[in-house]
Design a protein around this motif. Structure first.
Motif, short mmCIF file in Angstrom:
data_model
loop_
_atom_site.label_atom_id
_atom_site.label_comp_id
_atom_site.label_asym_id
_atom_site.label_seq_id
_atom_site.Cartn_x
_atom_site.Cartn_y
_atom_site.Cartn_z
N GLU A 201 -8.09 14.34 22.52
CA GLU A 201 -9.04 14.62 21.54
C GLU A 201 -10.08 13.69 22.15
O GLU A 201 -11.28 13.79 21.35
CB GLU A 201 -8.60 14.37 20.21
CG GLU A 201 -7.62 15.32 19.79
CD GLU A 201 -7.06 14.99 18.18
OE1 GLU A 201 -7.53 14.13 17.63
OE2 GLU A 201 -6.31 15.92 17.84
N SER A 219 -15.76 21.08 20.34
CA SER A 219 -15.01 21.18 19.10
C SER A 219 -14.49 22.77 19.15
O SER A 219 -15.43 23.72 19.40
CB SER A 219 -15.87 20.95 17.87
OG SER A 219 -15.90 19.33 17.88
N THR A 225 -1.82 23.79 22.07
CA THR A 225 -2.46 22.88 23.03
C THR A 225 -1.82 23.12 24.45
O THR A 225 -2.37 22.59 25.47
CB THR A 225 -2.28 21.29 22.94
OG1 THR A 225 -0.74 21.32 22.70
CG2 THR A 225 -2.97 20.91 21.68
#
Length: 267
Positions: A201, A219, A225
């Motif tokens: 992140e 974003s 993931t």
């Protein structure tokens, strides 16, 4: 270089089937395999060199790669099982369970494989790819090498491979720390032209021997993931081969990751 140049990426090494027990689904994956698929998705050309077992998962892997437009002419089928990783999805984060290496334990590059790999613009492999002992042969033919060491900073493969690698990728959950920057400098001094670290992140950092570069994330609505780091590598390398700046390559990597994060499975 223009955007029209067809980028040819040779992915080589490990593949595995990611089995999500709690979803009762299985997805083809593995670091080099994912990079090949994502490179084609970005408009390039890619091949995958490796081995699968003679089971249904092996057939699934080859079929899935062909459907994605990846050249599978150098995928060999060996007697035994295709590699499998058990995965659970917990609130969008993948949690890895047992890994069965299967026929990958017997994977060895042949001379014809090396010639084939070196007919591409770049060769991409990773920590579990079993080719660290042959990197010098690829390097001798003048083909650039990108290698994903993941989070395994102290793995023996790092010591064996790093001096033959042009573009070294690492990953860390610790962020842009002093220790991580020092580690990148240390790795750079062992031979690569560029060392890159993805930070989840917190984006990514890179070091080229003179300067550090930093880029954040794009974003998006995160669903899974799996494959995000491999997507970053594919985007970054495409930018590199198109003559983009390091920052532009980092942005291209982040952009490609944001696509993969929004669906379940690597691809």
């Amino acid at each position: 270089m223009s955007e029209e140049k067809l980028i040819k990426i040779a992915a080589v090494g490990d593949n595995c089937i990611d089995v999500y027990q709690n979803l009762n689904q299985a997805f083809p994956g593995g670091n080099p395999v994912n990079v090949a698929v994502y490179s084609v998705r970005l408009g390039g050309s890619a091949s995958y060199t490796g081995v699968v077992g003679e089971d249904e998962y092996g057939q699934l892997m080859i079929k899935a790669l062909k459907e994605k437009g990846v050249d599978t002419s150098h995928v060999r089928v060996l007697q035994g099982k295709t590699a499998v990783t058990q995965v659970e999805l917990v609130e969008g984060e993948r949690v890895f369970g047992e890994y069965d290496e299967g026929v990958l334990a017997d994977f060895k590059l042949r001379e014809e494989d090396i010639d084939f790999l070196c007919s591409h613009d770049i060769v991409v492999s990773g920590l579990w790819g079993m080719i660290e002992d042959d990197l010098y042969k690829i390097k001798a033919k003048g083909t650039p090498i990108a290698f994903d060491f993941a989070t395994k900073f102290n793995d023996p493969v790092v010591v064996k491979a790093i001096s033959w690698v042009d573009y070294a990728f690492f990953a860390s959950d610790d962020g842009d720390t002093k220790e991580n920057r020092e580690f990148l400098q240390k790795m750079y001094n062992k031979g690569p032209k560029l060392v890159i670290m993805t930070l989840g992140e917190q984006g990514s950092i890179a070091y080229d021997g003179k300067s550090f570069y930093q880029f954040g994330i794009i974003s998006c609505d995160v669903k899974d993931t799996m494959g995000a780091g491999d997507s970053y590598i594919a985007g970054f390398l495409r930018g590199l081969l198109l003559g983009k700046t390091i920052e532009e390559c980092m942005e291209a990597g982040a952009e490609n990751s944001s696509i993969t994060l929004q669906y379940t499975g690597a691809w």
